[in-house]
Design a protein around this motif. Structure first.
Motif, PDB file in Angstrom:
ATOM      1  N   LEU A 198       0.822  -1.210   0.000  1.00 44.97           N
ATOM      2  CA  LEU A 198       0.000   0.000   0.000  1.00 44.97           C
ATOM      3  C   LEU A 198       0.855   1.258   0.000  1.00 44.97           C
ATOM      4  O   LEU A 198       0.554   2.235  -0.651  1.00 44.97           O
ATOM      5  CB  LEU A 198      -0.919   0.005   1.221  1.00 44.97           C
ATOM      6  N   ASN A 199       1.932   1.200   0.748  1.00 41.92           N
ATOM      7  CA  ASN A 199       2.769   2.382   0.922  1.00 41.92           C
ATOM      8  C   ASN A 199       4.210   1.978   1.175  1.00 41.92           C
ATOM      9  O   ASN A 199       4.469   1.193   2.080  1.00 41.92           O
ATOM     10  CB  ASN A 199       2.257   3.188   2.128  1.00 41.92           C
ATOM     11  N   HIS A 200       5.122   2.531   0.428  1.00 42.92           N
ATOM     12  CA  HIS A 200       6.525   2.162   0.596  1.00 42.92           C
ATOM     13  C   HIS A 200       7.204   2.943   1.729  1.00 42.92           C
ATOM     14  O   HIS A 200       8.330   2.636   2.084  1.00 42.92           O
ATOM     15  CB  HIS A 200       7.292   2.359  -0.716  1.00 42.92           C
ATOM     16  N   THR A 201       6.518   3.947   2.200  1.00 39.85           N
ATOM     17  CA  THR A 201       7.047   4.657   3.366  1.00 39.85           C
ATOM     18  C   THR A 201       5.917   4.854   4.369  1.00 39.85           C
ATOM     19  O   THR A 201       4.748   4.822   4.001  1.00 39.85           O
ATOM     20  CB  THR A 201       7.611   6.044   2.992  1.00 39.85           C
ATOM     21  N   LYS A 250       3.517   4.164  11.391  1.00 40.24           N
ATOM     22  CA  LYS A 250       4.563   3.316  11.944  1.00 40.24           C
ATOM     23  C   LYS A 250       4.184   2.847  13.352  1.00 40.24           C
ATOM     24  O   LYS A 250       4.303   1.669  13.681  1.00 40.24           O
ATOM     25  CB  LYS A 250       5.869   4.120  11.996  1.00 40.24           C
ATOM     26  N   GLU A 251       3.710   3.779  14.111  1.00 40.78           N
ATOM     27  CA  GLU A 251       3.316   3.469  15.494  1.00 40.78           C
ATOM     28  C   GLU A 251       2.179   2.434  15.498  1.00 40.78           C
ATOM     29  O   GLU A 251       2.226   1.441  16.247  1.00 40.78           O
ATOM     30  CB  GLU A 251       2.856   4.760  16.184  1.00 40.78           C
ATOM     31  N   GLY A 252       1.194   2.683  14.648  1.00 39.25           N
ATOM     32  CA  GLY A 252       0.040   1.784  14.601  1.00 39.25           C
ATOM     33  C   GLY A 252       0.426   0.379  14.178  1.00 39.25           C
ATOM     34  O   GLY A 252       0.002  -0.621  14.775  1.00 39.25           O
ATOM     35  N   LEU A 253       1.263   0.331  13.166  1.00 45.03           N
ATOM     36  CA  LEU A 253       1.707  -0.968  12.649  1.00 45.03           C
ATOM     37  C   LEU A 253       2.540  -1.709  13.695  1.00 45.03           C
ATOM     38  O   LEU A 253       2.396  -2.923  13.889  1.00 45.03           O
ATOM     39  CB  LEU A 253       2.524  -0.745  11.385  1.00 45.03           C
ATOM     40  N   ALA A 254       3.381  -0.963  14.348  1.00 46.29           N
ATOM     41  CA  ALA A 254       4.214  -1.566  15.393  1.00 46.29           C
ATOM     42  C   ALA A 254       3.342  -2.147  16.498  1.00 46.29           C
ATOM     43  O   ALA A 254       3.579  -3.253  16.991  1.00 46.29           O
ATOM     44  CB  ALA A 254       5.176  -0.533  15.955  1.00 46.29           C
TER      45      ALA A 254
END
Length: 225
Positions: free
Chosen positions: A87-90, A96-100
């Motif tokens: 979906l997103n390369h960055t 980032k926080e949510g994914l972590a």
DNA sequence: CTGCGCTAGTTACTTACATCA
DNA sequence: AATGATGTAAGTAACTAGCGC
């Protein structure tokens, strides 16, 4: 192209081996031995589920006295990371926080994963481009060789004295010196009427030469002659 | 100037596989 | 033929330096 280990994919495989030690010791990288705890006990290893995953390794090398610990992402973690990457390369800090949080990893680990993933992606792309260029180079070299040969022939015809018209080919007019020229600007083979360049092969060759020359000039914009 | 995020390059570790005794 | 030890290559998590904004 994530590396997925089908054997150890069901849970986090967070073990390390100790180089230099005869028997490979499986250590749980997600925890450090408690004060007074025998290293052997610690080294026995415990599953992440038992111990919790909050202590994933990153930047926990406590001064470099212990060997670097390395996490192996689980299949599910890899899959989710890959999906996010698609979906997103960055990632912005919030993503980032949510994914972590979702992956039970540290934001830094997610960040590093994305950095490495971008690098792998770029490497793959470069390899593909390299392969493509190699193929182009091969075919262009071959075309160039053929064209050089044809050019030699055409030059030979151009400088040759008027051909002796035999009884058998009187229907064909002798080749004129002025019939075959090579434009000094675009290096294209041009011709007037009644030239060898009129035959299909040479026409094709002229087209090919244009392709080859333009390719060899690193795709400089072609100018009208 | 400082901080942040990125890339490029490197290191360290894991795993799969091949070879050999 | 089966097995265990060992070496090697590939993949990748983590680190570092340097750069641009």
């Amino acid at each position: 192209m994530a590396f997925l280990d089908p054997i150890n994919s069901s849970n986090l495989d967070l073990s390390i081996s100790m180089p230099g030690v005869c028997a490979v010791r499986e250590l749980d990288m997600n925890r450090v031995p408690a004060e007074g705890e025998a290293e052997a006990d610690w080294a026995r290893g415990q599953s992440v589920e038992e111990e919790g995953e909050e202590e994933s390794s990153i930047n926990n090398n406590n001064g470099g006295t212990q060997p670097r610990k390395k996490l192996r992402l689980s299949k599910d973690q890899s899959r989710l990371l890959e999906e996010s990457f698609r979906l997103n390369h960055t990632l912005n800090p919030k993503q980032k926080e949510g994914l972590a949080m979702e992956l039970k990893l540290k934001p830094r680990q997610v960040e590093v994963w994305f950095q490495n993933r971008r690098a792998r992606s770029k490497l793959k792309q470069t390899e593909l481009e390299c392969e493509y260029m190699k193929r182009c180079f091969g075919s262009l070299t071959e075309q160039n060789r053929r064209l050089q040969w044809e050019l030699e022939e055409l030059r030979a015809i151009k400088v040759a004295p008027p051909a002796v018209v035999s009884r058998h080919n009187r229907s064909q007019p002798p080749l004129s010196r002025s019939t075959i020229t090579i434009c000094p600007r675009c290096e294209r083979i041009t011709s007037n009427k009644n030239t060898v360049a009129e035959n299909a092969t040479t026409t094709a060759t002229a087209m090919q030469s244009e392709v080859v020359l333009s390719a060899l000039k690193l795709r400089q914009p072609s100018r009208a002659c």
